[in-house]
Write an enzyme that holds these catalytic residues in place. Structure first.
Site, short mmCIF file in Angstrom:
data_model
loop_
_atom_site.label_atom_id
_atom_site.label_comp_id
_atom_site.label_asym_id
_atom_site.label_seq_id
_atom_site.Cartn_x
_atom_site.Cartn_y
_atom_site.Cartn_z
N HIS A 6 4.81 -6.70 -12.05
CA HIS A 6 4.99 -5.29 -11.67
C HIS A 6 3.83 -4.45 -12.18
O HIS A 6 3.33 -3.57 -11.49
CB HIS A 6 6.29 -4.73 -12.25
CG HIS A 6 7.54 -5.42 -11.79
ND1 HIS A 6 8.28 -6.23 -12.63
CD2 HIS A 6 8.18 -5.43 -10.60
CE1 HIS A 6 9.34 -6.69 -11.96
NE2 HIS A 6 9.30 -6.23 -10.73
N GLY A 47 4.10 -7.70 -4.04
CA GLY A 47 3.54 -8.91 -4.63
C GLY A 47 3.61 -10.09 -3.66
O GLY A 47 4.58 -10.23 -2.92
P1 AMP Z 1 11.30 -7.05 -7.75
O1 AMP Z 1 11.48 -6.08 -8.87
O2 AMP Z 1 11.51 -8.47 -8.15
O3 AMP Z 1 11.98 -6.65 -6.49
O4 AMP Z 1 9.74 -7.01 -7.42
C1 AMP Z 1 9.09 -5.78 -7.14
C2 AMP Z 1 7.72 -6.09 -6.60
O5 AMP Z 1 6.99 -6.82 -7.58
C3 AMP Z 1 7.76 -6.96 -5.34
O6 AMP Z 1 6.78 -6.50 -4.44
C4 AMP Z 1 7.42 -8.33 -5.87
O7 AMP Z 1 6.81 -9.15 -4.92
C5 AMP Z 1 6.45 -7.98 -6.98
N1 AMP Z 1 6.38 -9.07 -7.94
C6 AMP Z 1 7.42 -9.73 -8.50
N2 AMP Z 1 6.97 -10.73 -9.28
C7 AMP Z 1 5.62 -10.71 -9.21
C8 AMP Z 1 4.57 -11.50 -9.78
N3 AMP Z 1 4.83 -12.51 -10.61
N4 AMP Z 1 3.30 -11.19 -9.47
C9 AMP Z 1 3.02 -10.15 -8.63
N5 AMP Z 1 3.96 -9.37 -8.06
C10 AMP Z 1 5.24 -9.64 -8.35
#
Ligand code: AMP
Length: 281
Positions: A37, A147
């Protein structure tokens, strides 16, 4: 940094910034923030006048209630991290604010959502597409940051933005990994120590497939079988799917001719993880 809960309040603030000619960047998250994030926030900070991070555990994208209830939450830690990372506004609406009584409108993206996460988690992408569309119309960003970790999601969001003429740019950034290769994920904290140790096979299998492609392997079926065999070596892994597919359509490939993407999902104990890797000869 300010925190806004009200949907109308957020929309008004965003509209005011737009009228002042400020560029708005949005980082949608479900909280339990980690370095993945943070990398999105950092890029957003560098490219925007105003950085909005939404923090909303979207019930519409969970098809299992226990998964929603178990999802890690840490508003205090998230606020600290968001503040140090340069977020201007945390938009943290309530479920009733986003889906008030009488709510009936959903966004579905065809075909792209048929396979992989879409097949394993019925309704998931309908929830994702709906909440992203709402976040875009509420926060009015010029750019939104996602991501690659959620590869299929990034394609779905790009598609809906193009199809609905939402007029913002979608920026997709590389997956941030732990030192042993495990893709960072809010769900990683749910892994017990042994499951955590074994979970590194996911990325190992993907990196090995990348090496195989670089060494000349072109048979997509063999690559997928190799990834699956690698994951199955550890006793706790239960493979959900492995695909080697076209990076735009996500249809499985027979042969690697240009760019491809390998997508995987597997459970380690009670925690389900996903990962992916771009395979380029
Ligand atoms: P989430 O909180 O899991 O819904 O993720 C929020 C955003 O962070 C989404 O766009 C995910 O793809 C991105 N994201 C989650 N994990 C990672 C990671 N390890 N590297 C890069 N972006 C990430």
């Amino acid at each position: 940094m300010e925190t806004i809960e009200g949907v109308m309040d957020m929309q008004q603030v965003a509209e005011d910034y737009r009228l002042k000619g400020k560029s708005i960047g949005l980082v949608p998250t479900m909280g339990a923030l980690h370095e993945g994030h943070r990398s999105l926030i950092r890029r957003c900070r560098a490219e925007s006048d105003v950085v909005i991070m939404s923090l909303f555990v979207n019930p519409a994208q969970f098809h299992r209630r226990d998964d929603l209830e178990r999802y890690p939450r840490d508003l205090e830690g998230d606020s600290r991290m968001a503040c140090t990372a340069g977020v201007d506004i945390i938009f943290a609406p309530t479920a009733a604010g986003v889906y008030p009584d009488g709510y009936r409108t959903y966004v579905t993206v065809d075909q792209l959502t048929d396979r992989w996460e879409g097949a394993s988690r019925p309704g998931h992408f309908r929830g994702v597409a709906t909440v992203c569309t709402k976040l875009f119309t509420i926060c009015r960003p010029h750019r939104a940051y996602f991501g690659q970790k959620d590869y299929q999601q990034s394609l779905v969001v790009r598609r809906l933005v193009a199809d609905l003429n939402l007029g913002l740019e979608i920026v997709v950034l590389p997956t941030v990994r732990e030192p042993d290769g495990l893709a960072m994920s809010s769900r990683n904290v749910l892994l017990g120590p042994e499951a955590r140790r074994q979970a590194r096979v996911l990325s190992q299998a993907l990196f090995q497939a990348l090496e195989a492609v670089r060494s000349g392997e072109r048979d997509a079926g063999l690559l997928a079988a190799g990834i699956e065999a690698h994951i199955r070596v550890v006793p706790l892994a239960v493979v959900d799917y492995v695909g080697v597919c076209n990076p735009e359509t996500l249809e499985p490939l027979h042969e690697i001719a240009g760019k491809a993407v390998a997508v995987v999902a597997a459970s380690f104990g009670s925690t389900r993880l996903i990962d992916n890797m771009i395979l380029e000869p």
